[in-house]
Design a protein around this motif. Structure first.
Motif, mmCIF file in Angstrom:
data_model
loop_
_atom_site.group_PDB
_atom_site.id
_atom_site.type_symbol
_atom_site.label_atom_id
_atom_site.label_comp_id
_atom_site.label_asym_id
_atom_site.label_seq_id
_atom_site.Cartn_x
_atom_site.Cartn_y
_atom_site.Cartn_z
ATOM 1 N N GLU A 195 -7.578 27.135 -27.719
ATOM 2 C CA GLU A 195 -8.669 28.036 -28.382
ATOM 3 C C GLU A 195 -8.895 29.350 -28.057
ATOM 4 O O GLU A 195 -9.017 29.583 -27.063
ATOM 5 C CB GLU A 195 -9.995 27.473 -28.472
ATOM 6 N N ASN A 233 -10.402 30.648 -24.792
ATOM 7 C CA ASN A 233 -11.648 30.013 -24.664
ATOM 8 C C ASN A 233 -11.559 28.794 -23.813
ATOM 9 O O ASN A 233 -11.933 28.693 -22.533
ATOM 10 C CB ASN A 233 -12.424 29.937 -25.955
ATOM 11 N N GLU A 234 -10.750 27.927 -24.224
ATOM 12 C CA GLU A 234 -10.656 26.574 -23.564
ATOM 13 C C GLU A 234 -9.248 25.974 -24.083
ATOM 14 O O GLU A 234 -8.776 26.422 -25.292
ATOM 15 C CB GLU A 234 -11.689 25.804 -23.729
#
Ligand code: ATP
Ligand code: MG
Ligand code: MG
Length: 378
Positions: free
Chosen positions: A251, A262-263
């Motif tokens: 992400e 993000n992750e």
């Protein structure tokens, strides 16, 4: 006949099972909940994810193991690896289930990301908030999903409130602080890699979240090709570093012309659900293909595709099915506020045709707010 064991019996397992039928696969599912929805499609064994005895018995009944839940303890996965092939590997799972280690990995690979810091105490939180500036976000390092385990610090007074809400988890699951990103849009790369090192990525997907939960996805994302290539290169670097086998998602935020990670999710991903009806090969099929050492299928989009998530209760199916472009996915779950209970996919040859299918659905279901970002982006 190969039997695949899936740890976790939610909708992701359910969609893997559906995709596995034309691959000639059988499935068994392991989940703590007796009503896990994938149990409607395959034999379900109930047990805890840290019950090694039960897990070993489960492993004995299958040929290969994967998971649909990223919080299966990495130690359990490592123990099963001694018994049967498990994909993705336990190390990749361990990195991805801890925000601090996944962000440290992104950083070591030169992937830009928001400012972050480990937060062991209120004192460190106060220091880091002063350093990062407002707003910023406290997140649990482990076990968060759908925006749970997060606290947004908008003003100085929120620091104490954030510690009040999450502080006691500093000692158990850990906490991090992240700088807030005023992003133009959210993107994700869903990609597959097999043990031979073959790698495919679906077209980069644009995602809209409401209250931290995915609401809608669109592919292709419409961003410049150079941005998409950069996003895929970041995902590929992560996968190669982890010797990753299976499907995963990265992400990203797009902010002022830059991508910030993000992750990652070490599994098939909600932002890849559109691939079930909108791609040459779905993420579910390629996850299984990767794990079984089969050639990966073509990940191109069939025209243009999007997804709408259904939370809480299923809406009426009829307005979606009245569109030839519409596909209906009901996970067979009990309704519950905020719970992901299903989704609809839409696929058309052109953006205009996709808009034509979507607009009446938004109106008929009273969901113009959910559909509007897609119509605006198409
Ligand atoms: P998921 O269900 O995707 O696993 P999660 O609970 O792990 O979600 P995140 O992906 O970290 O949480 O955050 C959920 C959403 O909250 C993001 O998609 C984004 O919309 C918003 N968000 C998270 N972190 C930030 C940030 N640093 N700046 C701005 N928005 C953020
Ligand atoms: Mg997450
Ligand atoms: Mg997320």
């Amino acid at each position: 006949m190969t039997t695949v064991g899936i740890l976790g019996g939610g909708q992701l397992a359910r969609m893997m099972i559906l995709a596995g039928a034309p691959l000639g696969l059988r499935f068994r599912v392991y989940d703590p909940a007796a009503d896990a929805c994938a149990g409607q499609l395959a034999p379900l064994v109930t047990g805890a994810f840290d019950d090694l005895q039960a897990l070993r018995a489960f492993a004995a009944s299958v040929d290969v193991i994967t998971f649909d839940f990223e919080n299966v303890p990495a130690a359990s996965v490592a123990a099963l690896t001694a018994l049967k092939p498990v994909f993705p590997n336990a190390q990749a799972l361990a990195v991805a289930q801890d925000r601090l280690s996944e962000k440290t990995l992104f950083q070591s690979l030169g992937i830009p990301l928001p400012a972050f810091a480990d937060i062991p105490s209120l004192q460190v939180l106060e220091q880091k908030v002063a350093q990062f500036g407002l707003p910023c976000i406290v997140k649990t390092r482990r076990l968060g999903y759908d925006g749970k385990g997060q606290f947004r610090i908008r003003e100085q007074a929120d620091v104490a409130a954030a510690w009040q809400a999450l502080g006691e988890q500093a000692g158990s699951v850990g906490l991090i602080l992240e700088g807030f990103v005023h992003f133009d849009c959210e993107l994700s790369v869903v990609a597959a890699r097999n043990a031979a090192g073959d790698f495919v990525a679906w077209p980069v997907t644009r995602n809209w979240h409401v209250d931290g939960v995915l609401s809608a996805s669109l592919a292709p994302c419409g961003m410049p090709q150079a941005v998409q290539d950069q996003a895929v290169a970041h995902a590929r670097a992560v996968a190669e570093h982890l010797d990753y086998v299976g499907v995963f998602a990265l992400e990203l935020f797009h902010c002022d012309g830059q991508l910030l990670a993000n992750e990652m999710a070490p599994r098939v991903h909600n932002s890849g659900h559109w691939t079930g009806d909108g791609a040459q090969t779905s993420q579910f099929a390629n996850h299984l293909r990767a794990g079984l050492g089969l050639p990966l299928g073509d990940a191109s989009v069939l025209g243009v595709a999007c997804m709408l998530n259904w939370l809480g209760t299923m809406p009426e199916a009829e307005p979606v099915l009245a569109q030839a472009a519409g596909f209906w996915h009901d996970y067979g779950k009990q309704p519950r506020a905020g719970r992901k209970v299903g989704h609809a996919n839409f696929r058309a040859d052109t953006p205009a045709a996709l808009c034509q299918a979507l607009a009446p659905v938004g109106q008929a279901l009273g969901r113009d707010d959910q559909v509007r970002p897609l119509l605006d982006a198409l």
